[in-house]
Design a protein around this motif. Sequence first.
Motif, PDB file in Angstrom:
ATOM      1  N   THR A 127       0.852  -1.327   0.081  1.00  0.00           N
ATOM      2  CA  THR A 127      -0.027  -0.126   0.177  1.00  0.00           C
ATOM      3  C   THR A 127       1.036   1.202  -0.043  1.00  0.00           C
ATOM      4  N   LEU A 128       0.265   2.195  -0.956  1.00  0.00           N
ATOM      5  CA  LEU A 128       1.034   3.681  -0.373  1.00  0.00           C
ATOM      6  C   LEU A 128       1.197   4.449   0.467  1.00  0.00           C
ATOM      7  N   SER A 129       2.916   4.727   1.366  1.00  0.00           N
ATOM      8  CA  SER A 129       3.075   5.081   2.622  1.00  0.00           C
ATOM      9  C   SER A 129       2.821   6.575   2.211  1.00  0.00           C
ATOM     10  N   THR A 130       1.951   7.480   3.577  1.00  0.00           N
ATOM     11  CA  THR A 130       1.448   8.302   3.630  1.00  0.00           C
ATOM     12  C   THR A 130       2.795   9.046   3.937  1.00  0.00           C
ATOM     13  N   ILE A 131       2.947  10.392   3.964  1.00  0.00           N
ATOM     14  CA  ILE A 131       3.697  11.579   4.643  1.00  0.00           C
ATOM     15  C   ILE A 131       4.023  11.652   5.975  1.00  0.00           C
ATOM     16  N   GLN A 132       3.157  10.810   6.818  1.00  0.00           N
ATOM     17  CA  GLN A 132       4.128  10.738   7.827  1.00  0.00           C
ATOM     18  C   GLN A 132       4.496   9.812   8.469  1.00  0.00           C
ATOM     19  N   GLU A 133       4.656   8.977   7.187  1.00  0.00           N
ATOM     20  CA  GLU A 133       5.251   6.903   7.880  1.00  0.00           C
ATOM     21  C   GLU A 133       7.061   7.341   7.082  1.00  0.00           C
ATOM     22  N   VAL A 134       6.511   9.060   5.804  1.00  0.00           N
ATOM     23  CA  VAL A 134       8.141   8.647   5.203  1.00  0.00           C
ATOM     24  C   VAL A 134       8.560   9.759   5.774  1.00  0.00           C
ATOM     25  N   VAL A 135       8.268  11.142   6.161  1.00  0.00           N
ATOM     26  CA  VAL A 135       9.709  11.873   6.481  1.00  0.00           C
ATOM     27  C   VAL A 135      10.125  11.603   7.893  1.00  0.00           C
ATOM     28  N   PRO A 136       9.624  10.925   8.750  1.00  0.00           N
ATOM     29  CA  PRO A 136      10.814  10.405  10.246  1.00  0.00           C
ATOM     30  C   PRO A 136      11.713   9.473   9.999  1.00  0.00           C
ATOM     31  N   LEU A 137      11.462   9.141   8.365  1.00  0.00           N
ATOM     32  CA  LEU A 137      12.491   8.326   7.562  1.00  0.00           C
ATOM     33  C   LEU A 137      13.437   8.969   7.163  1.00  0.00           C
TER      34      LEU A 137
ATOM     35  N   PRO B 139      14.985  12.805   9.567  1.00  0.00           N
ATOM     36  CA  PRO B 139      14.651  12.453  11.628  1.00  0.00           C
ATOM     37  C   PRO B 139      14.581  14.484  11.898  1.00  0.00           C
ATOM     38  N   HIS B 140      15.574  14.608  11.303  1.00  0.00           N
ATOM     39  CA  HIS B 140      15.655  15.967  11.904  1.00  0.00           C
ATOM     40  C   HIS B 140      14.327  17.432  10.989  1.00  0.00           C
ATOM     41  N   MET B 141      13.657  16.931  10.848  1.00  0.00           N
ATOM     42  CA  MET B 141      12.892  18.144  10.798  1.00  0.00           C
ATOM     43  C   MET B 141      12.449  18.596  11.921  1.00  0.00           C
ATOM     44  N   PRO B 142      12.604  19.682  11.422  1.00  0.00           N
ATOM     45  CA  PRO B 142      11.215  20.422  13.477  1.00  0.00           C
ATOM     46  C   PRO B 142       9.940  19.785  13.125  1.00  0.00           C
ATOM     47  N   GLU B 143       9.460  19.095  14.372  1.00  0.00           N
ATOM     48  CA  GLU B 143       8.193  19.064  14.520  1.00  0.00           C
ATOM     49  C   GLU B 143       7.335  20.236  13.975  1.00  0.00           C
ATOM     50  N   THR B 144       7.357  21.341  13.961  1.00  0.00           N
ATOM     51  CA  THR B 144       6.443  22.371  13.101  1.00  0.00           C
ATOM     52  C   THR B 144       6.474  21.599  12.025  1.00  0.00           C
ATOM     53  N   MET B 145       7.721  21.862  10.555  1.00  0.00           N
ATOM     54  CA  MET B 145       7.751  21.676   9.392  1.00  0.00           C
ATOM     55  C   MET B 145       6.547  20.543   9.595  1.00  0.00           C
ATOM     56  N   ARG B 146       7.218  19.436  10.205  1.00  0.00           N
ATOM     57  CA  ARG B 146       6.096  18.531   9.923  1.00  0.00           C
ATOM     58  C   ARG B 146       4.861  18.161   9.996  1.00  0.00           C
TER      59      ARG B 146
ATOM     60  N   GLU C 126       3.342  29.973   7.354  1.00  0.00           N
ATOM     61  CA  GLU C 126       4.271  31.473   7.792  1.00  0.00           C
ATOM     62  C   GLU C 126       5.601  30.006   8.856  1.00  0.00           C
ATOM     63  N   GLN C 127       4.200  29.372   8.948  1.00  0.00           N
ATOM     64  CA  GLN C 127       5.083  28.262  10.013  1.00  0.00           C
ATOM     65  C   GLN C 127       6.345  27.589   9.298  1.00  0.00           C
ATOM     66  N   ALA C 128       5.869  26.920   8.133  1.00  0.00           N
ATOM     67  CA  ALA C 128       6.629  26.018   7.261  1.00  0.00           C
ATOM     68  C   ALA C 128       8.214  27.068   6.880  1.00  0.00           C
ATOM     69  N   ALA C 129       7.775  28.096   6.964  1.00  0.00           N
ATOM     70  CA  ALA C 129       9.592  28.667   6.416  1.00  0.00           C
ATOM     71  C   ALA C 129      10.295  29.076   7.656  1.00  0.00           C
ATOM     72  N   SER C 130       9.209  29.234   8.838  1.00  0.00           N
ATOM     73  CA  SER C 130       9.948  29.450   9.712  1.00  0.00           C
ATOM     74  C   SER C 130      10.637  28.335   9.846  1.00  0.00           C
ATOM     75  N   ALA C 131      10.131  27.117  10.357  1.00  0.00           N
ATOM     76  CA  ALA C 131      10.603  25.920  10.403  1.00  0.00           C
ATOM     77  C   ALA C 131      12.218  25.461   9.031  1.00  0.00           C
ATOM     78  N   MET C 132      11.375  25.522   8.074  1.00  0.00           N
ATOM     79  CA  MET C 132      12.945  25.969   7.156  1.00  0.00           C
ATOM     80  C   MET C 132      13.981  26.377   8.125  1.00  0.00           C
ATOM     81  N   PHE C 133      13.776  27.692   7.972  1.00  0.00           N
ATOM     82  CA  PHE C 133      15.669  27.972   8.832  1.00  0.00           C
ATOM     83  C   PHE C 133      15.842  27.559   9.487  1.00  0.00           C
ATOM     84  N   GLU C 134      14.759  27.021  10.472  1.00  0.00           N
ATOM     85  CA  GLU C 134      15.307  26.251  12.081  1.00  0.00           C
ATOM     86  C   GLU C 134      16.853  24.700  11.361  1.00  0.00           C
TER      87      GLU C 134
END
Length: 276
Positions: free
Chosen positions: A128-138, A141-148, A177-185
């Motif tokens: 089955t297709l994996s969701t973004i919630q399943e892919v991003v942590p792999l 792994p250091h992506m800020p939680e606010t970006m997720r 706004e939240q994504a841009a701030s999280a990308m900086f982080e």
Amino acid sequence: TSLVSILAAEEDRRTRQTAVAPKTMPRPTVTKSNSRNMLFAGGAIILLTLSIVAIFYAFFTPSREIAIDGLSGPRLIETEEKVALSITDLDHTQLLRELSLLRTNTQLSLGLMREIYFIKKDPLGIATLSTIQEVVPLLAPHMPETMRRALHSSFIVGVHVFDNNQGFIVFKTDDFEQAASAMFEWETTMKLDLLPFLDRRMRPKFPDEVRPTSTPPRVVKSDFVDAIVENRDSRVLYDNFGDTALLYSFIDRNTVVITNNGKTLLEVVTRYRDTK
């Protein structure tokens, strides 16, 4: 009339009736041999029908890969090729290794793109297709939680055949706004997360392009800086030679592209506009 005449007439009438009476055809005798032949003939017809159905299904129905891909929702961009990657039982290092292999092994004409979509398999091997919630942590792994939390379900990971094969990632977001701030982080660990998949594969330089050995390379601060890349406001990470190592750009308020060169960014933007 004499009795003899009467008997003669009666005999003559019976003779005429016998002559015009229909002949009764004998009924065919059904033997075991005939029954067996009829069963064989029926079985052959059934097998032939099933074979025709199987051939029709194989050639005129979508493959399992296409059927899975069809569940992924609206396309962000169109690509010339699609390939599935199972993330079952993979960790971050293994996933980046698999992505790098798919990138290296992409064999398309110059300028074309390959999409890599992610699947998972259950104990029975059903994908089955994996969701973004399943892919991003792999994947990151250091992506800020606010970006997720700001990410939309639609995303794409792919390969662009340009100046050797280059990787790219496109994320959709519901909150600019939240994504841009999280990308900086995320800038401090983005390289750690996404290399070697987004490692720049530079083409071999010609002799007149190679820096003289007597001149030290230009020292560039190893963090992201503001830059204009293909007429797009971008954040760029340069290497010690001044070449782009990594960049990202919000191509609209809801879409961010991460890659390692301007030509891939431009191609993604062009295809994104054509798909909308």
